[in-house]
Scaffold this motif. Structure first.
Motif, short mmCIF file in Angstrom:
data_model
loop_
_atom_site.label_atom_id
_atom_site.label_comp_id
_atom_site.label_asym_id
_atom_site.label_seq_id
_atom_site.Cartn_x
_atom_site.Cartn_y
_atom_site.Cartn_z
N PHE A 111 0.80 -1.22 0.00
CA PHE A 111 0.00 0.00 0.00
C PHE A 111 0.84 1.28 0.00
CE2 PHE A 111 -2.77 -3.21 2.04
CZ PHE A 111 -3.82 -3.19 1.13
N CYS A 112 2.01 1.28 0.62
CA CYS A 112 2.83 2.50 0.64
C CYS A 112 4.32 2.11 0.68
CB CYS A 112 2.47 3.39 1.81
SG CYS A 112 2.34 2.51 3.40
N PRO A 113 4.85 1.55 -0.40
CA PRO A 113 6.23 1.03 -0.41
C PRO A 113 7.29 2.10 -0.17
CG PRO A 113 5.30 1.08 -2.63
CD PRO A 113 4.18 1.36 -1.70
N GLN A 114 6.95 3.36 -0.35
CA GLN A 114 7.93 4.43 -0.14
C GLN A 114 8.31 4.57 1.32
OE1 GLN A 114 4.82 4.78 -1.07
NE2 GLN A 114 3.80 6.51 -0.01
N HIS A 115 7.56 3.94 2.23
CA HIS A 115 7.84 4.05 3.67
C HIS A 115 8.51 2.80 4.24
CE1 HIS A 115 5.80 7.86 3.94
NE2 HIS A 115 4.67 7.34 3.47
N LEU A 116 9.00 1.90 3.39
CA LEU A 116 9.60 0.67 3.88
C LEU A 116 10.81 0.93 4.77
CD1 LEU A 116 9.49 -1.97 0.98
CD2 LEU A 116 8.66 -2.25 3.32
N CYS A 117 11.70 1.82 4.33
CA CYS A 117 12.90 2.09 5.12
C CYS A 117 12.56 2.72 6.47
CB CYS A 117 13.86 3.00 4.34
SG CYS A 117 14.74 2.13 3.02
N ASN A 118 11.56 3.59 6.47
CA ASN A 118 11.13 4.18 7.76
C ASN A 118 10.64 3.08 8.72
OD1 ASN A 118 11.60 6.89 7.01
ND2 ASN A 118 9.68 6.92 5.87
N PHE A 119 9.90 2.12 8.16
CA PHE A 119 9.43 1.01 8.99
C PHE A 119 10.60 0.18 9.50
CE2 PHE A 119 8.57 -3.59 8.86
CZ PHE A 119 7.82 -3.69 10.02
N TYR A 120 11.57 -0.13 8.63
CA TYR A 120 12.73 -0.92 9.06
C TYR A 120 13.45 -0.25 10.22
CZ TYR A 120 12.24 -3.54 4.66
OH TYR A 120 11.78 -4.32 3.64
N ILE A 121 13.61 1.06 10.13
CA ILE A 121 14.32 1.79 11.19
C ILE A 121 13.55 1.72 12.50
CG2 ILE A 121 15.18 4.05 11.92
CD1 ILE A 121 15.45 4.72 8.88
N GLY A 122 12.26 2.05 12.45
CA GLY A 122 11.47 2.09 13.68
C GLY A 122 11.32 0.73 14.32
N PHE A 123 11.08 -0.30 13.53
CA PHE A 123 10.88 -1.63 14.09
C PHE A 123 12.18 -2.16 14.70
CE2 PHE A 123 9.97 -6.11 14.31
CZ PHE A 123 8.60 -6.17 14.54
N SER A 124 13.30 -1.92 14.04
CA SER A 124 14.58 -2.40 14.55
C SER A 124 14.96 -1.71 15.86
CB SER A 124 15.69 -2.20 13.51
OG SER A 124 15.48 -3.04 12.39
N VAL A 125 14.62 -0.44 15.98
CA VAL A 125 14.89 0.26 17.25
C VAL A 125 14.12 -0.40 18.39
CG1 VAL A 125 14.51 2.42 18.50
CG2 VAL A 125 15.48 2.47 16.20
N CYS A 126 12.89 -0.79 18.13
CA CYS A 126 12.09 -1.47 19.16
C CYS A 126 12.72 -2.79 19.59
CB CYS A 126 10.67 -1.71 18.66
SG CYS A 126 9.74 -0.20 18.33
N ILE A 127 13.48 -3.41 18.70
CA ILE A 127 14.13 -4.68 19.02
C ILE A 127 15.49 -4.45 19.69
CG2 ILE A 127 15.12 -6.79 18.04
CD1 ILE A 127 12.07 -6.73 18.02
N THR A 128 16.26 -3.50 19.18
CA THR A 128 17.64 -3.33 19.65
C THR A 128 17.72 -2.73 21.05
OG1 THR A 128 17.76 -1.20 18.49
CG2 THR A 128 18.62 -3.13 17.34
N VAL A 129 16.79 -1.85 21.40
CA VAL A 129 16.86 -1.24 22.74
C VAL A 129 16.76 -2.29 23.85
CG1 VAL A 129 15.71 0.32 24.34
CG2 VAL A 129 16.08 1.03 21.98
N PRO A 130 15.78 -3.23 23.81
CA PRO A 130 15.78 -4.28 24.85
C PRO A 130 16.97 -5.24 24.72
CG PRO A 130 13.63 -4.11 23.77
CD PRO A 130 14.59 -3.32 22.96
N LEU A 131 17.49 -5.40 23.50
CA LEU A 131 18.53 -6.39 23.27
C LEU A 131 19.91 -5.90 23.69
CD1 LEU A 131 19.20 -9.19 22.10
CD2 LEU A 131 19.49 -8.09 19.86
N ILE A 132 20.28 -4.68 23.30
CA ILE A 132 21.62 -4.18 23.59
C ILE A 132 21.61 -2.83 24.31
CG2 ILE A 132 22.72 -5.42 21.69
CD1 ILE A 132 22.59 -2.88 20.03
#
Length: 525
Positions: A111-132
């Motif tokens: 539906f909005c492929p232009q925002h894929l990189c924004n999603f990758y950044i935000g989702f990964s931050v949610c994972i990395t903060v608890p991890l490291i």
């Protein structure tokens, strides 16, 4: 402006993907002789593994292994391989989030492929903060930010120097102590941060070099470029364990259209996941039976091993390395393929490999492509002399040494591999001389050429095994094994090692012939 390589660049890269004479068949030998080599080699492998298994179980009480009283797989498990016992539990515990990542990214792609990189950044931050932790996450952003600032100059020399300085900084004791202070409450925090940042450093370098090639005049807008850099570096499936996927492949994957899900596609993805989970379970099972990694800390026990047990020890280390990266690279790659990317395939088995350089080509193909495109080809050019090839090889292994960690262990591993590849290149150069070809045809007709090649290959196989022991175990154990083969075990152990390596070479050449015939049949069809 397109960031993908020009067609002529693809052709040039493909020119270097396979060695010269890669489609030249080795002379044939009789099936009886080939069967003798095959049976001899694999019988030696399995018998040595059996002897090492017996040694592991007998010495288990003296080794730093973990008691597992309630497991039906065994009473003890070797949990001293840090990489396996850090990342595999993380992969399993974060697997549900990986599936969430795939589902959301598929919706965004549709539906909005232009925002894929924004999603990758935000989702990964949610994972990395608890991890490291927050400091570790900040470092994951700091490295690409610094590289992006340097990229604005569009000067490759400055980019390379910055990359070297960042990598060396992360290997200094002062910086390590600083990171350890901030992540002391996180189990194995320094190790997790160092591995994740090392991958990010490599991706930042790949991104910067590709942009220098495709946008030398700085026509691309900085903000979308920086967003794409962060999205590439923080792409979740490859954030922790790799493999390295070139930026050009990531960019091509971003442009892939959404694919409709079918039952066949669901089943295919499920089978791939089950495949790598099976290898994970099998590898875990092996650690209940073989205690090779715990021997890193007890070289005095390695000295007491029989020659057959020592051979099994070396073989297990090699096989475990292969299985480990099949799992660590394979499972994340399944998720990436589901999302539309084409990551490098998981490591192929390099045991049945004839050429020394093929070990680097097939084990970590993504890293090989990076070194080929951004180090070797720019230095050697496309009409290379032998001197330029040797210089390019030296630069490649200097990169290997720096990126894997500036240590004595890595230095000797990279140095032995360098001289092995150099010897192979010199051999290739000599074999193409008309004088040598005439001499060989006269004195070694037909199948004798193959047997001589097998004898010469032994001179590379044995140093390769030594280098692997240095890298996978330590220098002390490698010296013990080398002493057993050439000094204390001479001549029985020496001749036995050379015999089994000769059998391996013949089996490898036959496998290479089979692959070439398959390619030729495919072209003809």
């Amino acid at each position: 402006m397109s960031m993908l390589p020009e067609p002529h660049e693809d052709r040039d890269r493909q020119k270097w993907q396979q060695p010269k004479n890669s489609n030249k068949l080795f002379p044939s030998i009789s099936r009886i002789e080939l069967a003798f080599y095959f049976i001899s080699f694999w019988s030696g492998c399995f018998y040595s593994l059996y002897r090492f298994y017996r040694t592991s179980q007998r010495w288990g009480q003296y080794l730093p292994v973990t008691p597992i009283p309630d497991s039906w797989l065994g009473t003890r498990q070797d949990q001293t391989d840090l990489e396996w016992f850090v990342w595999v539990p993380i992969i399993l515990s974060y697997a549900p989030w990986g599936f969430v990542h795939v589902v959301i990214s598929q919706l965004i792609r549709r539906f909005c492929p232009q925002h894929l990189c924004n999603f990758y950044i935000g989702f990964s931050v949610c994972i990395t903060v608890p991890l490291i932790g927050r400091v570790g996450t900040a470092l994951c952003f700091a490295v690409p930010s610094i590289m992006f600032v340097v990229l604005l100059t569009r000067l490759k020399l400055i980019i390379w120097l910055t990359w070297c300085l960042i990598l060396i900084l992360f290997n200094t004791q002062f910086f390590t102590n600083y990171v350890e202070f901030w992540v002391e409450d996180i189990p194995e925090g320094v190790y997790k941060v160092s591995v994740m940042v090392a991958w990010i450093i490599l991706r930042s370098l790949s991104f910067s070099l590709e942009i220098c090639d495709t946008d030398p005049e700085s026509k691309l807008r900085p903000v979308p470029l920086l967003t794409m850099l962060f999205g590439y570096c923080l792409y979740l499936p490859f954030l922790c364990t790799g493999p390295y996927m070139p930026f050009t492949d990531f960019k091509a994957g971003l442009a892939e259209p959404y694919r409709i899900w079918t039952l066949r596609r669901f089943i295919g993805v499920g089978l791939q996941i089950m495949r790598f989970l099976w290898w994970m379970g099998f590898t875990q099972f092996l650690l209940y039976q073989f205690f090779a990694h715990s021997l890193h800390f007890t070289p005095e026990l390695v000295k007491k091993m029989s020659s057959w047990s020592m051979a099994g020890f070396v073989y297990f280390l090699t096989a475990f390395l292969q299985l480990k990266y099949v799992v660590l690279y394979g499972l994340p790659s399944v998720l990436a393929r589901v999302e539309g990317y084409d990551p490098p395939r998981h490591p192929r088995c390099t045991l049945m490999t004839y050429r020394f350089s093929d070990i680097w080509r097939y084990f970590d193909h993504g890293l090989y492509r990076f070194m080929l495109k951004h180090i070797y080809i720019p230095w050697v050019g496309f009409e290379p002399s032998l001197v330029r090839q040797l210089q390019g090889t030296a630069l490649v292994f200097t990169f290997v040494y720096v990126w894997h960690g500036v240590s004595t262990q890595v230095f000797w591993w990279a140095t032995i591999n360098f001289f092995g590849v150099v010897a192979e290149k010199l051999g290739d150069s000599i074999s193409r001389m008309p004088t040598y070809e005439a001499w060989e045809s006269r004195w070694f007709p037909g199948s004798w050429q193959r047997r001589i090649l097998g004898l010469l290959a032994v001179c590379l196989y044995v140093p390769s095994l030594t280098a692997l022991v240095i890298f996978l175990s330590n220098l002390d154990n490698a010296l013990v094994i080398g002493n057993r083969i050439f000094i204390s075990g001479f001549p029985q152990c020496t001749l036995s090692t050379f015999f089994f390596m000769f059998c391996l070479g013949q089996c490898s050449m036959e496998l290479q012939n089979w692959k070439i015939r398959q390619k030729l049949e495919l072209k003809q069809s």
